[in-house]
Design an enzyme around this catalytic site. Structure first.
Site, PDB file in Angstrom:
ATOM      1  N   SER A 449      10.491 -18.329  31.256  1.00  0.00           N
ATOM      2  CA  SER A 449      11.774 -17.704  30.986  1.00  0.00           C
ATOM      3  C   SER A 449      11.806 -16.959  29.662  1.00  0.00           C
ATOM      4  O   SER A 449      11.101 -15.979  29.474  1.00  0.00           O
ATOM      5  CB  SER A 449      12.860 -18.770  31.073  1.00  0.00           C
ATOM      6  OG  SER A 449      14.107 -18.194  31.275  1.00  0.00           O
ATOM      7  N   ASP A 460       2.841  -6.234  26.721  1.00  0.00           N
ATOM      8  CA  ASP A 460       3.102  -4.889  27.238  1.00  0.00           C
ATOM      9  C   ASP A 460       3.036  -3.836  26.142  1.00  0.00           C
ATOM     10  O   ASP A 460       2.722  -2.671  26.425  1.00  0.00           O
ATOM     11  CB  ASP A 460       4.470  -4.844  27.921  1.00  0.00           C
ATOM     12  CG  ASP A 460       4.453  -5.505  29.285  1.00  0.00           C
ATOM     13  OD1 ASP A 460       3.420  -6.098  29.630  1.00  0.00           O
ATOM     14  OD2 ASP A 460       5.468  -5.440  29.998  1.00  0.00           O
ATOM     15  N   LYS A 474       9.277 -17.139  35.636  1.00  0.00           N
ATOM     16  CA  LYS A 474      10.728 -17.147  35.868  1.00  0.00           C
ATOM     17  C   LYS A 474      11.318 -15.870  35.278  1.00  0.00           C
ATOM     18  O   LYS A 474      11.405 -15.717  34.065  1.00  0.00           O
ATOM     19  CB  LYS A 474      11.386 -18.373  35.237  1.00  0.00           C
ATOM     20  CG  LYS A 474      12.903 -18.384  35.437  1.00  0.00           C
ATOM     21  CD  LYS A 474      13.528 -19.625  34.869  1.00  0.00           C
ATOM     22  CE  LYS A 474      15.032 -19.586  35.066  1.00  0.00           C
ATOM     23  NZ  LYS A 474      15.682 -18.534  34.250  1.00  0.00           N
TER      24      LYS A 474
END
Length: 819
Positions: A449, A460, A474
């Site tokens: 999460s 990224d 999640k």
């Protein structure tokens, strides 16, 4: 605005519109009759007294051309002789009446008494009204009544149409119908169920949670107590002494003591609380014990505790209550010169401040140090076993790591303004961690999460390297909506997307839509729609072959769904079945108390005795564990799965009645499995000895010191630190991939980490709802990104034993609380 508030606001608006229309209609009808009701009243009771008032020109002008001319209304009492002026009595119809004081008299003219004034003016005012009443025609009354009726009918039609449109929008009418039906069912159960004592609150909560669990496992109804627990988990603050307590039989057991609070006052894990402020607590409900420990910061509480191995049988301790802040960073230290380490356990309201303080302490020189420490060259951020928390906290932590203006995360859901709406978060200030400091993020299967948001933005944007195991996966966001009575609703409202645009949600809970179009492992396409909807509430994992590919800022390939793949896959230290069983049963923690009783003395002398007698201590522990097995009554393998299946097989054979030979063979198999378990005491001696030492030290030393000592033997931490020191390898992992040649296949573009073999070690789930209780303000509407927490075998080893005991000795929501 929440849907419930929207409904209430619109219904109130429609109600006000209806009332206003009816009032206007009644006023119009009254005016159309030219003051008939007042005139008729005077005709029926000609002896009544009147008072002077004025309101509407249409009523006033027929009586007199003057704006101060009165309209006659009925008065309930006779005027008194002591009335000073005509305006003194309290009047009926006060909203339409205004009393005018008696006109001032000239000094030369004597003033009449009050009764004369009343009679004179009443007669003057009544005469025009009586004349008007005599001229009223039935047709005028019928016309006013018809006009009023038409206005009422039109207002009802308009209101009904508005209500119908409102209920038809977004199935509100169906929602209202089902809510009424649910209430009718509860009423019938309460009135007619065979047992008189029916807990309506429990039935309601069970029904609502069953409804929400058919959507996903994260949408839940929280009663008032659970809402307080949720507030504690998200705020991390309460007024108390900093203890985590549980129950061992009738005894109240200390499972953990926070540094800076109860630990500094002398309380240790394993202490048994005998009295609080001279009141015995044995057998008391934990909520009551919690209330006794909690209190206003600045006050004191007296504890009488019993400690295994202490020189005194009972210890009296004086604890000061403070505003306790549950730390999200239990450890921030320097692993090697120039390499910092931060363990981040959750995301609450104060996480960003803790993170900033930890980075500053590692990066800035220590003025009190004897030698100047080298500058911070690399940082290892440990997010293993981090279940998530507040979305805003994850954004704030990410902002300290990535360059200013970096896109951090975006969330998409109807709550932001309709289908296809989204909300983006970007860094608004320069990072606290210098851009040239190498960053390694350590993750495992329980990283979930909000922790995955931080991991995703680091990967990224190529800000750092991710090491460890694939994360939980999640990609859902919940909000906490306060409800009447102190309860709250935790509802999934959005998905989040990392900067590359991928959603890392690993499980599908939606019976239709985009996820339904993806082939799911084990899905039966012949299921009927209703059963499929409920089966999806459990969740199905998307196949790896169907995970989409995305690109980082440098063009490195990453994939959606299934969690975040590490750039370097490193497995945790393997744990044997016997060691796992001993941890789960709490035998290490329990034996530590027995060992300390046998070696009473000062903590430092006990530590020296433990190190000097490791072999004899291990043999004694083997004896203790085998005695615990014998006390259970039956021989059973330490593997819970094997034991359950073996017991089920024995019951099935016994039920058949004619398989005596098979029954004997099963007993032989059971004995063989137990002997193999005992043989593991030799093969796993090194790991079990380390766990045994850790269990004893958990009663004697600081939690932060124990956590630091465990890291030195952690293979994942060692790999992360080695990478942080290797600048060349670190840079090569973040470098843009080479341009593909014409012979490069599509498979070659997949991330190398995706091919890493993940450990097949069994995952053990903690008891559902292992709770904490708290006090404080109700939770406000918050955006959360939390995960249900699994406990891996590696986590069992790395967690300090007080926390392990919390899981083992406190399996129910009432079993452990913060005080």
């Amino acid at each position: 605005m929440p849907h419930g508030q929207q409904l209430s606001a619109r219904m109130a608006l429609l109600l006000r519109l209806t009332i206003s229309t009816l009032c206007a209609t009644g006023a119009y009808a009254l005016l159309s009759c030219g003051g008939v009701p007042s005139a008729f009243s005077l005709q029926r009771n000609p002896t009544s007294r009147a008072v002077l008032c004025q309101r509407h020109p249409r009523i006033v002008y027929p009586l007199s051309r003057s704006r101060t001319a009165p309209l006659v209304l009925l008065l309930d009492r006779e005027p008194r002789d002591d009335d000073k002026d005509v305006g003194s009595p309290k009047l009926l119809l006060s909203d339409f009446a205004r009393i005018f004081s008696q006109a001032p008299a000239t000094p030369a003219t004597p003033q009449p008494d009050a009764l004369t004034v009343w009679k004179s003016r009443a007669q003057q005012a009544a005469a025009p009204l009586l004349a008007a009443a005599a001229n009223v025609k039935p047709l005028q009354i019928l016309l006013g009544f018809g006009t009023a009726l038409a206005l009422v009918a039109s207002s009802v039609a308009v209101t009904s149409s508005a209500i119908s449109d409102f209920l038809a929008e977004n199935q509100r009418g169906l929602v209202l119908e089902r809510a009424i039906l649910f209430g009718a069912i509860l009423e019938d159960v309460n009135d007619a169920y065979v047992e008189q004592e029916v807990d309506i609150d429990r039935l309601f909560q069970t029904g609502v949670n069953a409804m929400l669990s058919s959507l996903d496992p994260y949408s839940t109804y929280e009663n008032a107590r659970q809402a307080e627990d949720l507030f504690l988990r998200t705020s991390g603050r309460y007024g108390g002494v900093g203890l985590t307590i549980g129950r061992d039989g009738d005894d109240v057991l200390v499972l953990g003591a926070l540094e800076g609070f109860a630990f500094d006052a002398g309380v240790r894990a394993g202490d048994r609380i005998l009295k609080i402020d001279n009141q015995p607590v044995r057998g008391l409900d934990l909520d009551r014990v919690k209330a006794m420990l909690r209190g206003e910061p600045g006050t004191n509480v007296q504890l009488l505790v019993q400690r295994d191995g202490a020189t005194e049988s009972d210890l009296a301790l004086d604890l000061g209550r403070k505003l306790v802040r549950l730390p999200d960073i239990p450890l921030a230290t320097e692993m090697r010169p120039g390499v910092g380490y931060i363990k981040l356990d959750g995301f609450t309201e104060g996480t960003a401040d803790e993170m900033a303080a930890a980075i500053r302490n590692l990066a800035l020189p220590d003025p009190d140090a004897a030698e100047a420490k080298p500058p911070l060259q690399a940082l290892v951020l440990d997010l293993r076993d981090n279940p998530g928390g507040l979305l805003d906290a994850a954004v704030a932590v990410s902002q300290q790591l990535v360059p200013e203006g970096t896109h951090i995360v975006s969330t998409a859901g109807r709550v932001y303004g309709g289908e296809g709406s989204s909300l983006s978060y970007s860094s608004a200030k320069p990072p606290l961690l210098p851009p040239d400091t190498r960053l390694v993020v350590l993750v495992n299967r329980n990283t979930a999460s909000a922790a995955e948001i931080v991991t995703g933005v680091v990967q990224d944007t190529d800000r750092g390297v991710v090491v460890g195991q694939r994360t939980f996966g999640k990609g859902l966001v919940q909000i906490v909506e306060p409800l009447p009575g102190g309860a709250s609703l935790k509802l999934t409202v959005a998905k989040y997307y990392t900067p590359s645009g991928r959603c890392i949600q690993a499980m599908s809970y939606t019976p239709r839509g985009e996820e339904r179009a993806v082939q799911i492992d084990g899905e039966d396409e012949d299921e009927d729609e209703m059963s499929s909807a409920y089966s999806n509430s459990i969740g199905k994992r998307v196949k790896d072959a169907l995970r989409e590919s995305f690109r980082t800022s440098n063009g490195r390939p990453v994939r959606s769904a299934g969690g975040i793949d590490p750039d370097i896959a490193v497995e945790p230290k393997a744990i044997g079945e016997l060691e796992r069983s001993l941890l789960q049963r709490g035998l290490f923690f329990k034996y530590a108390g027995e060992w300390l009783q046998q070696h009473a003395g000062a903590p430092q002398s006990q530590i020296r005795a433990l190190d000097a007698a490791q072999e004899s201590t291990y043999r004694d522990f083997v004896r203790y564990a085998r005695a615990a097995d014998a006390k259970a009554g039956t021989l059973a393998p330490h593997s819970r799965v094997l034991s359950e299946k073996l017991t089920a097989l024995e019951k099935a054979i016994a039920a058949s009645g004619d398989r005596q030979k098979s029954a004997r063979e099963v007993q032989v198999l059971r004995q063989l499995l137990v002997e193999e378990d005992l043989a593991q005491f030799s093969s796993q001696k090194e790991a079990i000895s380390a766990d045994l030492r850790e269990a004893v030290l958990a009663r004697l030393t600081k939690p932060s010191a124990r956590a630091a000592s465990i890291l030195s033997a952690d293979p994942q931490v060692i790999a992360a630190v080695d990478l942080a020191l290797d600048a060349n390898k670190y840079s090569s992992l973040l470098a843009p991939p080479p341009s593909p040649s014409p012979l490069t296949t599509t498979a070659a573009a997949e991330p190398a980490a995706a091919t890493a073999q993940l450990s097949s070690a069994q995952t053990v789930r903690t008891p559902q709802g292992r709770g904490v209780a708290s006090s404080g303000a109700r939770p406000s509407r918050q955006t959360m990104s939390t995960s249900s927490r699994d406990v891996s075998a590696d986590q069992l080893k790395r967690k300090h034993f007080a926390a392990i005991a919390e899981e083992l000795l406190a399996p129910s929501p009432e079993a452990s609380v913060y005080g």
